[in-house]
Design a protein around this motif. Sequence first.
Motif, PDB file in Angstrom:
ATOM      1  N   TYR A  32       0.829  -1.201   0.000  1.00 36.78           N
ATOM      2  CA  TYR A  32       0.000   0.000   0.000  1.00 36.78           C
ATOM      3  C   TYR A  32       0.872   1.264   0.000  1.00 36.78           C
ATOM      4  O   TYR A  32       1.958   1.282   0.588  1.00 36.78           O
ATOM      5  CB  TYR A  32      -0.912   0.035   1.235  1.00 36.78           C
ATOM      6  N   LYS A  50      -6.865   3.130   4.178  1.00 37.07           N
ATOM      7  CA  LYS A  50      -7.095   2.090   3.193  1.00 37.07           C
ATOM      8  C   LYS A  50      -6.283   0.841   3.517  1.00 37.07           C
ATOM      9  O   LYS A  50      -6.780  -0.290   3.424  1.00 37.07           O
ATOM     10  CB  LYS A  50      -6.754   2.599   1.787  1.00 37.07           C
ATOM     11  N   SER A  71     -11.595   0.763  -3.697  1.00 32.67           N
ATOM     12  CA  SER A  71     -11.353   2.201  -3.604  1.00 32.67           C
ATOM     13  C   SER A  71     -11.147   2.599  -2.146  1.00 32.67           C
ATOM     14  O   SER A  71     -11.759   2.017  -1.242  1.00 32.67           O
ATOM     15  CB  SER A  71     -12.547   2.969  -4.187  1.00 32.67           C
ATOM     16  N   GLY A  72     -10.311   3.609  -1.936  1.00 36.78           N
ATOM     17  CA  GLY A  72     -10.050   4.054  -0.566  1.00 36.78           C
ATOM     18  C   GLY A  72     -10.737   5.350  -0.210  1.00 36.78           C
ATOM     19  O   GLY A  72     -10.318   6.049   0.705  1.00 36.78           O
ATOM     20  N   VAL A  77     -14.067   3.201   2.322  1.00 43.03           N
ATOM     21  CA  VAL A  77     -13.293   3.069   3.558  1.00 43.03           C
ATOM     22  C   VAL A  77     -13.808   4.016   4.634  1.00 43.03           C
ATOM     23  O   VAL A  77     -14.000   3.616   5.789  1.00 43.03           O
ATOM     24  CB  VAL A  77     -11.801   3.326   3.264  1.00 43.03           C
TER      25      VAL A  77
END
Length: 392
Positions: A32, A50, A71-72, A77
Amino acid sequence: MRLSAITREAVLDAIAECDRLGRERFLDQYGYDPARSYWLRHNGTYYDSKAIVGVAYRHVSGNPLAAADFSGGQQTVGRLLTKLGFEVIVDQPSTPHQRLLTAVKGLRVAGTPDGPARHQPLTLLWALGRAAHRRPRLVTWENSHTELRGLLREYGRASSRPRPEFPWLALARTELWELHGHTGDIPPASGEPIKWMEAHNPHGGLTTWAYELVATSETARAAVIDELGHRFWDGPCPDQLLKDVGLLPTGPVRPPAQPPSPVEEYLRLCRKIEAAEARGDHNRTTSNTRTQPVRSDDSRRAVLLRSNGRCENPLCTGQPDDVTDSGDPILEIDHIDDRANWGRDHPEHMIALCPNCHAIKTRGRTSGQLRELLRIEARARHSTWISHVANG
């Protein structure tokens, strides 16, 4: 893939794993990037939201999510974490200095015929003085109310009652102040809460991050003093008040410390420690009568530096005033999670304890509770020192 399967417990497990590995190793191991817009704040520490959610998925399904799998943003999230009871911060987290001044400016105080009540600012100035001299962060109500009542009587509004229980309870609802050692809910500051204070005798004081910031930064202390003076005294705080709380020199001014400062040296040691971790040095073992993980001298030195020779247990009832033969404070540098069981050998997961507090953590009946309190304390102290340097 259903993010809705993620539980609060799974998120807490991911946070614990991030704490154990350290942020950089955690992000690298799971692939990440650092967060840019959305952060999870837990116990005063910011986490990459995320990445935490992606790893939390592993704790409910057996496999983590890759960064490309979801998706973050706020709709995924952010919504999930908020629903699970976590705090999500949008945009870059504020610096400790900004956070401190925002909290001070946001104080909600009662009005009096003479102007805004001074109970909270006087209590904060008293606490700043304690931090400036590295006196214990938390102090019991029994051992503090007389001194505070004297300040309120001397410098408070003429029309206000000198009741120190009011600011203790009001400030406990801000991120500047905390209370420990009580049971049940904290009562409101209004009314007559003195019976609750006397019955519980709580420990109170600045939160860890605020204490460490004002203890290590004259600039931060000066900014708070300036803000309180202009709001509550229509100008600078009275010199005699600052002297009484230990915020104005009473003798010759010492020359400024030569670089590097203790905070800069702490950061240098932490960088050295993390480089050693990346090389795998902390995964090695040493053998004498038994095989055990190596221990970093740099980690120990960093924690000693951060402690300023004082026990870091906020509930410490008093460490020995004596020193060792070499003049060092009598402190044990302990790992929150036992190093023998591969607890992380990093200042963020280590704490300086006096012999009494070390004995309680090691074999006391309340050792489990103390360990969790010390985990939060060490993390908050480390985070504030690192952020203090990184943000100037």
